[in-house]
Design a protein around this motif. Structure first.
Motif, PDB file in Angstrom:
ATOM      1  N   ALA A  34      51.154  66.438  56.246  1.00  0.00           N
ATOM      2  CA  ALA A  34      50.884  66.572  57.678  1.00  0.00           C
ATOM      3  C   ALA A  34      52.047  66.029  58.510  1.00  0.00           C
ATOM      4  N   TRP A  35      52.451  66.815  59.502  1.00  0.00           N
ATOM      5  CA  TRP A  35      53.570  66.377  60.353  1.00  0.00           C
ATOM      6  C   TRP A  35      53.201  65.114  61.125  1.00  0.00           C
ATOM      7  N   ASP A  36      51.910  64.966  61.434  1.00  0.00           N
ATOM      8  CA  ASP A  36      51.462  63.847  62.254  1.00  0.00           C
ATOM      9  C   ASP A  36      50.875  62.707  61.419  1.00  0.00           C
ATOM     10  N   ASP A  37      51.252  62.657  60.144  1.00  0.00           N
ATOM     11  CA  ASP A  37      50.924  61.510  59.295  1.00  0.00           C
ATOM     12  C   ASP A  37      52.102  60.539  59.355  1.00  0.00           C
ATOM     13  N   PRO A  38      51.932  59.390  59.984  1.00  0.00           N
ATOM     14  CA  PRO A  38      53.071  58.473  60.185  1.00  0.00           C
ATOM     15  C   PRO A  38      53.568  57.824  58.901  1.00  0.00           C
ATOM     16  N   ASN A  39      52.850  57.982  57.808  1.00  0.00           N
ATOM     17  CA  ASN A  39      53.215  57.300  56.566  1.00  0.00           C
ATOM     18  C   ASN A  39      54.105  58.142  55.646  1.00  0.00           C
ATOM     19  N   VAL A  40      54.455  59.359  56.066  1.00  0.00           N
ATOM     20  CA  VAL A  40      55.236  60.247  55.207  1.00  0.00           C
ATOM     21  C   VAL A  40      56.718  59.885  55.272  1.00  0.00           C
ATOM     22  N   ASP A  41      57.357  59.835  54.113  1.00  0.00           N
ATOM     23  CA  ASP A  41      58.802  59.665  54.025  1.00  0.00           C
ATOM     24  C   ASP A  41      59.413  61.052  53.829  1.00  0.00           C
ATOM     25  N   TRP A  42      59.910  61.644  54.904  1.00  0.00           N
ATOM     26  CA  TRP A  42      60.388  63.015  54.853  1.00  0.00           C
ATOM     27  C   TRP A  42      61.694  63.164  54.084  1.00  0.00           C
ATOM     28  N   SER A  43      62.392  62.078  53.889  1.00  0.00           N
ATOM     29  CA  SER A  43      63.641  62.146  53.125  1.00  0.00           C
ATOM     30  C   SER A  43      63.384  62.449  51.649  1.00  0.00           C
ATOM     31  N   ARG A  44      62.135  62.380  51.213  1.00  0.00           N
ATOM     32  CA  ARG A  44      61.787  62.678  49.822  1.00  0.00           C
ATOM     33  C   ARG A  44      61.874  64.182  49.530  1.00  0.00           C
ATOM     34  N   TYR A  45      61.932  64.992  50.585  1.00  0.00           N
ATOM     35  CA  TYR A  45      61.827  66.433  50.394  1.00  0.00           C
ATOM     36  C   TYR A  45      63.169  67.118  50.649  1.00  0.00           C
ATOM     37  N   ASP A  46      63.501  68.039  49.752  1.00  0.00           N
ATOM     38  CA  ASP A  46      64.702  68.849  49.938  1.00  0.00           C
ATOM     39  C   ASP A  46      64.474  69.903  51.028  1.00  0.00           C
ATOM     40  N   LEU A  47      63.261  70.402  51.103  1.00  0.00           N
ATOM     41  CA  LEU A  47      62.895  71.405  52.107  1.00  0.00           C
ATOM     42  C   LEU A  47      61.608  70.981  52.782  1.00  0.00           C
ATOM     43  N   THR A  48      61.622  70.968  54.101  1.00  0.00           N
ATOM     44  CA  THR A  48      60.418  70.709  54.888  1.00  0.00           C
ATOM     45  C   THR A  48      60.077  72.010  55.598  1.00  0.00           C
ATOM     46  N   LEU A  49      59.012  72.662  55.143  1.00  0.00           N
ATOM     47  CA  LEU A  49      58.679  74.018  55.569  1.00  0.00           C
ATOM     48  C   LEU A  49      57.490  73.997  56.515  1.00  0.00           C
ATOM     49  N   LEU A  50      57.712  74.298  57.763  1.00  0.00           N
ATOM     50  CA  LEU A  50      56.638  74.325  58.742  1.00  0.00           C
ATOM     51  C   LEU A  50      55.659  75.446  58.426  1.00  0.00           C
ATOM     52  N   ARG A  51      54.377  75.114  58.407  1.00  0.00           N
ATOM     53  CA  ARG A  51      53.360  76.138  58.213  1.00  0.00           C
ATOM     54  C   ARG A  51      52.212  75.953  59.216  1.00  0.00           C
ATOM     55  N   SER A  52      51.162  75.247  58.857  1.00  0.00           N
ATOM     56  CA  SER A  52      49.970  75.225  59.724  1.00  0.00           C
ATOM     57  C   SER A  52      49.961  74.006  60.649  1.00  0.00           C
ATOM     58  N   THR A  53      51.010  73.855  61.433  1.00  0.00           N
ATOM     59  CA  THR A  53      51.114  72.723  62.375  1.00  0.00           C
ATOM     60  C   THR A  53      50.507  73.108  63.716  1.00  0.00           C
ATOM     61  N   TRP A  54      49.311  73.644  63.705  1.00  0.00           N
ATOM     62  CA  TRP A  54      48.782  74.356  64.858  1.00  0.00           C
ATOM     63  C   TRP A  54      48.310  73.474  66.000  1.00  0.00           C
ATOM     64  N   ASN A  55      48.346  72.178  65.842  1.00  0.00           N
ATOM     65  CA  ASN A  55      47.989  71.314  66.976  1.00  0.00           C
ATOM     66  C   ASN A  55      49.211  70.880  67.781  1.00  0.00           C
ATOM     67  N   TYR A  56      50.386  71.416  67.435  1.00  0.00           N
ATOM     68  CA  TYR A  56      51.598  70.959  68.123  1.00  0.00           C
ATOM     69  C   TYR A  56      51.576  71.288  69.609  1.00  0.00           C
ATOM     70  N   THR A  57      50.821  72.313  69.988  1.00  0.00           N
ATOM     71  CA  THR A  57      50.833  72.721  71.396  1.00  0.00           C
ATOM     72  C   THR A  57      50.287  71.632  72.309  1.00  0.00           C
ATOM     73  N   GLU A  58      49.450  70.762  71.758  1.00  0.00           N
ATOM     74  CA  GLU A  58      48.900  69.667  72.549  1.00  0.00           C
ATOM     75  C   GLU A  58      49.782  68.423  72.488  1.00  0.00           C
ATOM     76  N   HIS A  59      50.821  68.471  71.667  1.00  0.00           N
ATOM     77  CA  HIS A  59      51.692  67.300  71.466  1.00  0.00           C
ATOM     78  C   HIS A  59      53.142  67.757  71.361  1.00  0.00           C
ATOM     79  N   LEU A  60      53.569  68.649  72.260  1.00  0.00           N
ATOM     80  CA  LEU A  60      54.842  69.329  72.065  1.00  0.00           C
ATOM     81  C   LEU A  60      56.026  68.372  72.012  1.00  0.00           C
ATOM     82  N   GLU A  61      56.120  67.437  72.945  1.00  0.00           N
ATOM     83  CA  GLU A  61      57.279  66.540  72.944  1.00  0.00           C
ATOM     84  C   GLU A  61      57.314  65.690  71.685  1.00  0.00           C
TER      85      GLU A  61
END
Length: 284
Positions: A34-61
């Motif tokens: 989840a993009w909005d999980d503050p505990n994720v270490d994104w540097s662990r991933y070679d590819l971060t692929l956006l898919r079902s981030t459908w609540n972003y419209t309420e939290h755009l910035e």
């Protein structure tokens, strides 16, 4: 060494969506994050692929700030520059300026007044930042109702957009052309949503009736021309509506579109192969 892939969703999605259910078994090196999980270490991933981030419209910035951070430590797809442009439908003005046929659209920012003529007839009023038909309403010869909805969007600090309702969608539907790795994959036909009662089984997007279809030559020609102008992307979806003079662009989905992978023969496998290549060759 096997590359690691984050397939990005939101904490608000209780289960994987239909595309994710097909992709995950084909990509054992991937996991749903989840993009909005503050505990994720994104540097662990070679590819971060956006898919079902459908609540972003309420939290755009917040979402755009997250995308900027992630792009510094992982290969974000689609790229943050594309996301920043595509998350506000004012990109339709850019497409029109390039000569592409689009649904005529009037954008009205908070503090601005709409031309009364734009609210006449059969129109759709919706926010310029939105997904899954959230905030979209149709008005039939009801300028007062359209104006009231526009005002409510402004009260929320949102730019509104006004479009004529193209009634051919009621019979012909809307065509979604899906591209993976810059190549056409398959097409789907979506039934009209706004002219019938909408349901919201997830709470994040309106339920859609979608079937496989064959894109017409005119639809392919328009969508191909648009995709040819784009940078290298993991995926793109071009949503077209029919008119008497040919197809027009309703939306160009480059951030988190459903890819309707179940509706194209071999589509899930093509997508998995393409996404794996993006993770394995970060310079591509």
């Amino acid at each position: 060494m096997t590359s690691r892939i984050a397939i990005v969703t939101t904490v608000e999605m209780p289960v994987p969506d239909a595309d994710e259910e097909l992709l995950l078994p084909l990509l054992p090196e991937a996991e749903l994050v989840a993009w909005d999980d503050p505990n994720v270490d994104w540097s662990r991933y070679d590819l971060t692929l956006l898919r079902s981030t459908w609540n972003y419209t309420e939290h755009l910035e917040e979402f755009l700030a997250w995308a900027e951070r992630v792009s510094q430590v992982s290969r974000l797809m689609n790229p943050v520059e594309t996301i920043r442009w595509n998350t506000d439908k004012r990109y339709l003005d850019d497409l029109a300026a390039q000569g592409f046929a689009t649904v005529p659209t009037v954008f009205v920012a908070p503090g601005q007044a709409a031309d009364a003529r734009a609210l006449e007839g059969h129109v759709v009023v919706k926010p310029s930042v939105g997904a899954g038909s959230s905030g979209a309403k149709m008005f039939r010869d009801d300028p007062a109702g359209a104006s009231a909805h526009l005002a409510s969007l402004h009260d929320d600090g949102r730019t509104a957009m006004i479009q004529p309702y193209l009634s051919a969608v009621d019979t012909a539907g809307e065509t979604a052309l899906i591209y993976v790795g810059g190549e056409f994959s398959h097409a789907a036909r979506k039934a009209a949503i706004l002219s019938r009662g909408m349901s919201w089984s997830t709470g994040l997007y309106a339920d859609e009736k979608v079937v496989a279809t064959e894109a017409t030559e005119a639809e392919r020609a328009l969508a191909d021309r648009i995709v040819a102008t784009l940078p290298d992307l993991a995926y793109a979806r071009v949503d077209l509506l029919p008119t008497d003079t040919g197809p027009v662009v309703l939306e160009l989905e480059l951030t988190e579109p459903s890819l309707f992978l179940a509706l194209g023969e071999g589509a899930a496998e093509r997508a998995a192969t393409s996404f794996r290549a993006l993770a394995s060759h970060p310079s591509l």
